[in-house]
Design a protein around this motif. Structure first.
Motif: not given
Length: 360
Positions: A20-22, A30-33, A224-225
């Motif tokens: 998550v930090e990386e 936010g790039l991948v939905g 992914t996100g």
């Protein structure tokens, strides 16, 4: 051989926190939905029959047929849900050719859920970041059509699953393009009332080896996100069901593994599935209303199941597993979550469903 290690959630969660930090540090957040498309590859002579089988056992409808050069495909859709794209791979590279099969899958060597395809808001930026991280893709560059940009990872060393990323150019979910023109064939949707109760695609479960459990989950989160949500341990069956979810999205990714290395004869249903079928998606789950009526309707049309309905309103959900499809080897899960249920699974249902997979 005695068990030499056991998966440990404390170790996994420490790695998840670093992911998550990386993601934030690299600019991936936010790039991948959410999930856009499920890519299912089938034998060339079974495209129509595999798609028809899917239409006959879900609420999905036939949307359009496509051509990919000499290969054929069709798109099946349901409102509010990810699309399913069934296609053949008779030409070009076959990314899963080296993945070992099992004795129960060798007759369908080109059949598997190949990739989960997620929405990407800036595919060029995403690919640049991931390539610097060492992620391998099936193509040297993004594939560009007049309707979409697309790229797909090489099969995972941990899950034997590929992940795709699509950026739509204009109309969302427009699969027809100059690289995938519309083809002139269709399939009817069976007019069965119980099929109307079967709704959106809820989750897929991939079976991985015990030693690859943490790496498979971390890899998925890195690409992914999604966020790691929960793990359900079924000690007596040597199995862990792990769930990753994305806020406000209907689809969850489930990664199921063994607890650890087990002695011969003590592997449990999850590891026996890998021995029999190879590493792959075990089941696709669909949210289902009036599940008792739907279950009865599917049985009446000839569908066979690994177990009866399990769960109750008091427990919060009710589920069942079909027997594997003769066309795709995929098990269908039908799941009803009662109003007010705020979990994803219950341990009692997971135990019964896991146990039922031994009947495959």
């Amino acid at each position: 051989m005695p068990q030499t290690f056991r998966n440990d959630d404390s170790v996994l969660r420490a790695r998840v926190q670093k992911v998550v930090e990386e993601r934030r540090a690299l600019g991936l957040e936010g790039l991948v939905g959410g999930l856009e498309t499920v890519l299912v590859t089938v034998e060339s002579e079974r495209l129509e029959s595999a798609a028809a089988d899917f239409l006959n056992t879900t609420g999905y409808k036939f949307e359009t047929a496509l051509s990919y050069g000499p290969d054929r495909a069709c798109v099946l859709t349901h409102p509010g849900s990810a699309d399913f794209l069934f296609r053949t791979r008779t030409s070009g590279p076959k990314p899963f050719a080296d993945e070992p099969l099992g004795p129960k899958s060798t007759h369908l060597p080109g059949t598997r859920v190949e990739a989960m395809v997620f929405l990407c808001r800036d595919l060029r930026r995403y690919v640049d970041i991931q390539k610097k991280r060492g992620v391998r893709f099936l193509s040297d560059d993004i594939i560009r059509s007049d309707s979409w940009l697309f790229i797909q990872t090489a099969p995972s060393a941990y899950s034997a699953l590929s992940f795709g990323f699509v950026q739509w150019l204009g109309e969302p979910r427009r699969h027809v393009s100059n690289l995938s023109p519309k083809a002139d064939w269709t399939l009817p949707k069976p007019d069965a009332p119980h099929l109307k109760n079967i709704g959106v695609f809820d989750h897929a479960s991939v079976r991985v080896r015990a030693k690859d459990r943490d790496d498979a989950i971390v890899e998925f989160l890195e690409l992914t996100g999604y966020e790691f949500s929960m793990a359900v341990y079924v000690d007596n069956l040597n199995s862990i069901t792990n769930v990753a979810r994305l806020a406000n999205e209907p689809y969850a990714m489930v990664i199921t593994s063994g607890l650890g290395e087990a002695a011969a004869g003590q592997e449990g249903p999850t590891e026996m599935f890998i021995k029999n079928y190879g590493r792959r998606i075990h089941h696709l789950a669909f949210r289902t209303e009036r599940i008792e009526d739907t279950f009865a309707g599917l049985k009446a049309q000839g569908m066979e199941f690994l177990l009866e309905l399990v769960g109750s309103k008091e427990e919060g959900l009710k589920q069942t597993f079909s027997r594997p499809s003769k066309e795709t080897l995929i098990v269908n899960e039908y799941i009803h979550r009662y109003e007010g249920f705020d979990g994803f699974f219950t341990k009692s249902n997971v135990t019964l469903l896991t146990e039922a997979t031994a009947k495959q």
